[in-house]
Design an enzyme around this catalytic site. Structure first.
Site, PDB file in Angstrom:
ATOM      1  N   GLY A 152      -6.275  -5.153 -45.252  1.00 33.13           N
ATOM      2  CA  GLY A 152      -6.818  -5.664 -46.571  1.00 33.13           C
ATOM      3  C   GLY A 152      -7.556  -7.156 -46.267  1.00 33.13           C
ATOM      4  CG  ASP A 153      -7.506 -11.612 -46.254  1.00 33.49           C
ATOM      5  OD1 ASP A 153      -8.540 -11.695 -45.787  1.00 33.49           O
ATOM      6  OD2 ASP A 153      -6.848 -12.653 -46.505  1.00 33.49           O
ATOM      7  CB  ALA A 154      -7.779  -7.648 -40.731  1.00 33.73           C
ATOM      8  CB  CYS A 155      -9.022 -13.456 -41.920  1.00 30.91           C
ATOM      9  SG  CYS A 155     -10.204 -12.588 -42.770  1.00 30.91           S
TER      10      CYS A 155
END
Length: 260
Positions: free
Chosen positions: A182-185
């Site tokens: 979901g926030d694969a940074c």
């Protein structure tokens, strides 16, 4: 906000306005005010679920609400909550030196594929809900321009949202639901600096079943922006050497509209 930890907890600057994060040894404490309890609870539950699968990451050490007993060193509550988790070993991906980038991308591609292969996830992040979130952020004029490209900043947020809405039928026609971060940074992905194996994922508040491209889009643009790297090794290791550019663009555009 939940009362800050006592002196033996050190504040960690992670750039979030609605939570405070502290570290003591091998544990982290993320604290929020009353309005953030639901969101922090969601993150707690996702950490617990992912840990139950054996996937590398943090574990929940303690959960503190106003009715909880006074925790050691965490002071009293002012109506918020505090999530205490174990630290993930290693270093965040955005700190790796250039010489390690190619191998790290391949490790990351394989790891993200493993995450996307998990089953029986109780959490969902339907596209309709994400677009509804973006619509609300745009309506409130709360889009952070720092999250937009130079090209996107030349347009009104409502025009960007219109692009998303126009592309929605195509995206829904090719959806591939998997368990997404979901926030694969890169700051949310930790690596062993020697072996470059992925040691764990953090910031799981958006984890849930969603289209695989919602992760692929963010990771590939991060590899370009943070490492100035061609993401081809990552995509090859993941298993999509020829990704759908239309889907990548859609999710890259949608994500910054959801953070206000």
């Amino acid at each position: 906000m939940h009362a800050p930890p006592s002196d033996d907890w050190e504040p960690v600057d992670i750039g979030e306005s609605d939570t405070s994060v502290y570290r003591r040894g091998n544990t982290f404490a993320k604290c929020c005010g009353p309005s953030g309890i639901a969101e922090l609870t969601a993150e707690r539950d996702r950490i617990t679920w992912l840990a139950s699968t054996g996937f590398p990451g943090a574990t929940v050490v303690d959960w503190l609400e106003p009715t909880s007993p006074q925790p050691d060193g965490l002071g009293s509550s002012s109506g918020g909550a505090c999530l205490v988790t174990s630290a993930v070993p290693g270093v965040p991906g955005d700190t790796l030196p250039p010489a390690s980038h190619d191998r790290a991308m391949r490790r990351l591609g394989a790891t993200l594929r493993e995450l996307h292969s998990l089953t029986d996830c109780p959490f969902e992040r339907p596209l309709a809900e994400v677009i509804a979130r973006a619509t609300d952020v745009v309506r409130r004029d709360a889009v952070n321009p720092a999250y937009l490209t130079d090209e996107w900043r030349r347009l009104r947020p409502s025009e960007l949202l219109a692009q998303v809405v126009a592309e929605r039928p195509y995206i829904e026609s090719v959806l591939e639901p998997v368990v997404c971060h979901g926030d694969a940074c890169l700051p949310n992905i930790f690596f062993d600096p020697e072996t470059l194996e992925v040691t764990g994922l953090i910031d799981l508040g958006r984890l849930g079943v969603a289209d695989r491209y919602s992760d692929l889009a963010l990771t590939t643009i991060q590899l370009h922006d943070e490492w100035s790297a061609d993401p081809a090794p990552f995509l090859e290791a993941y298993g999509v050497p020829d990704p759908d550019a239309r889907r990548l663009y859609f999710f890259r555009l949608l994500d910054p509209l959801t953070w206000g």
